[in-house]
Design a protein around this motif. Structure first.
Motif, short mmCIF file in Angstrom:
data_model
loop_
_atom_site.label_atom_id
_atom_site.label_comp_id
_atom_site.label_asym_id
_atom_site.label_seq_id
_atom_site.Cartn_x
_atom_site.Cartn_y
_atom_site.Cartn_z
N ALA A 27 0.69 -1.23 0.02
CA ALA A 27 0.11 0.09 0.02
C ALA A 27 0.88 1.29 0.06
O ALA A 27 0.57 2.43 -0.51
N ALA A 28 1.92 1.26 0.45
CA ALA A 28 2.80 2.45 0.60
C ALA A 28 4.56 1.85 0.84
O ALA A 28 4.72 0.85 1.28
N ALA A 29 5.36 2.67 0.50
CA ALA A 29 6.78 2.41 0.57
C ALA A 29 7.45 3.55 0.96
O ALA A 29 7.03 4.72 -0.02
N ILE A 30 8.75 3.39 1.32
CA ILE A 30 9.80 4.73 1.26
C ILE A 30 10.95 3.75 0.74
O ILE A 30 11.45 2.82 1.32
N GLN A 31 11.69 4.22 -0.21
CA GLN A 31 13.04 3.52 -0.56
C GLN A 31 14.07 4.68 -0.78
O GLN A 31 13.76 5.58 -1.17
N ALA A 32 15.31 4.15 -0.44
CA ALA A 32 16.49 5.04 -0.88
C ALA A 32 17.07 4.49 -2.00
O ALA A 32 17.21 3.19 -2.20
N ARG A 33 17.28 5.26 -3.09
CA ARG A 33 18.10 4.81 -4.40
C ARG A 33 18.94 5.81 -4.79
O ARG A 33 19.10 6.83 -4.55
N SER A 46 18.58 9.57 -3.43
CA SER A 46 17.20 10.26 -3.33
C SER A 46 16.25 9.16 -2.38
O SER A 46 16.66 7.88 -2.31
N LEU A 47 15.27 9.57 -1.69
CA LEU A 47 14.28 8.96 -0.90
C LEU A 47 13.19 9.28 -1.82
O LEU A 47 12.61 10.18 -2.20
N ASP A 48 12.84 7.97 -2.20
CA ASP A 48 11.42 7.94 -3.13
C ASP A 48 10.07 7.57 -2.16
O ASP A 48 10.21 6.60 -1.43
N PHE A 49 8.99 8.17 -2.19
CA PHE A 49 7.99 8.03 -1.43
C PHE A 49 6.73 7.49 -2.22
O PHE A 49 6.53 7.89 -3.37
N MET A 50 6.24 6.31 -1.89
CA MET A 50 5.26 5.60 -2.75
C MET A 50 4.14 5.18 -2.08
O MET A 50 4.03 5.01 -0.97
N THR A 51 3.07 5.39 -2.86
CA THR A 51 1.84 5.25 -2.33
C THR A 51 0.71 4.33 -3.49
O THR A 51 1.10 4.59 -4.61
#
Length: 141
Positions: A27-33, A46-51
């Motif tokens: 449902a949601a995630a935060i990833q370092a890329r 970068s930090l990516d914010f996913m929903t």
């Protein structure tokens, strides 16, 4: 690490949800890329914010190593809404541009403008024809 490799990721999911389908997707995630290939002088990340919205969580916003907050897709996300607005916006110059994906509702054209502040005046720069204007300000007492 190579450019775009995911260094780490936190996912939020209800895999045991009984209703299935969308309900069991991430449902949601935060990833370092990694922004580029890592080296002895580079670890830009970068930090990516996913929903998710009837989908597995997808990137909607990124915070870059330079501190820039960027939407994942050009001209697709809003800052605030008609129901939840920001109180104040503090910025240097204000750049307005609707030339890529939309036309305005008044005359159906597109423009690219910058509002800049001077010591005693506000200026409006037309970025398409390079014309410059000064706002007509009336002092209130």
């Amino acid at each position: 690490m190579a450019a775009d490799d995911v260094i780490g990721k936190i996912e939020f999911q209800a895999p045991d949800e009984g209703t299935g389908t969308d309900a069991v997707l991430v449902a949601a995630a935060i990833q370092a890329r990694a922004e580029g290939d890592f080296s002895s002088s580079n670890n830009a990340t970068s930090l990516d914010f996913m929903t998710g919205a009837s989908e597995a969580a997808a990137k909607k916003m990124s915070l870059t190593s330079a501190g820039h907050l960027l939407p994942a897709t050009d001209d697709a996300q809003d800052l605030g809404s008609s129901a939840k607005q920001f109180r104040d916006i503090y910025t240097g110059d204000l750049n307005l541009n609707n030339t890529r994906h939309r036309k305005n509702e008044v005359d159906g054209t597109s423009g690219s403008w910058t509002i800049q502040e001077g010591k005693d005046d506000l200026y409006l720069l037309n970025r398409l024809n390079n014309k410059k204007y000064k706002f007509n300000l009336t002092e209130m007492k």
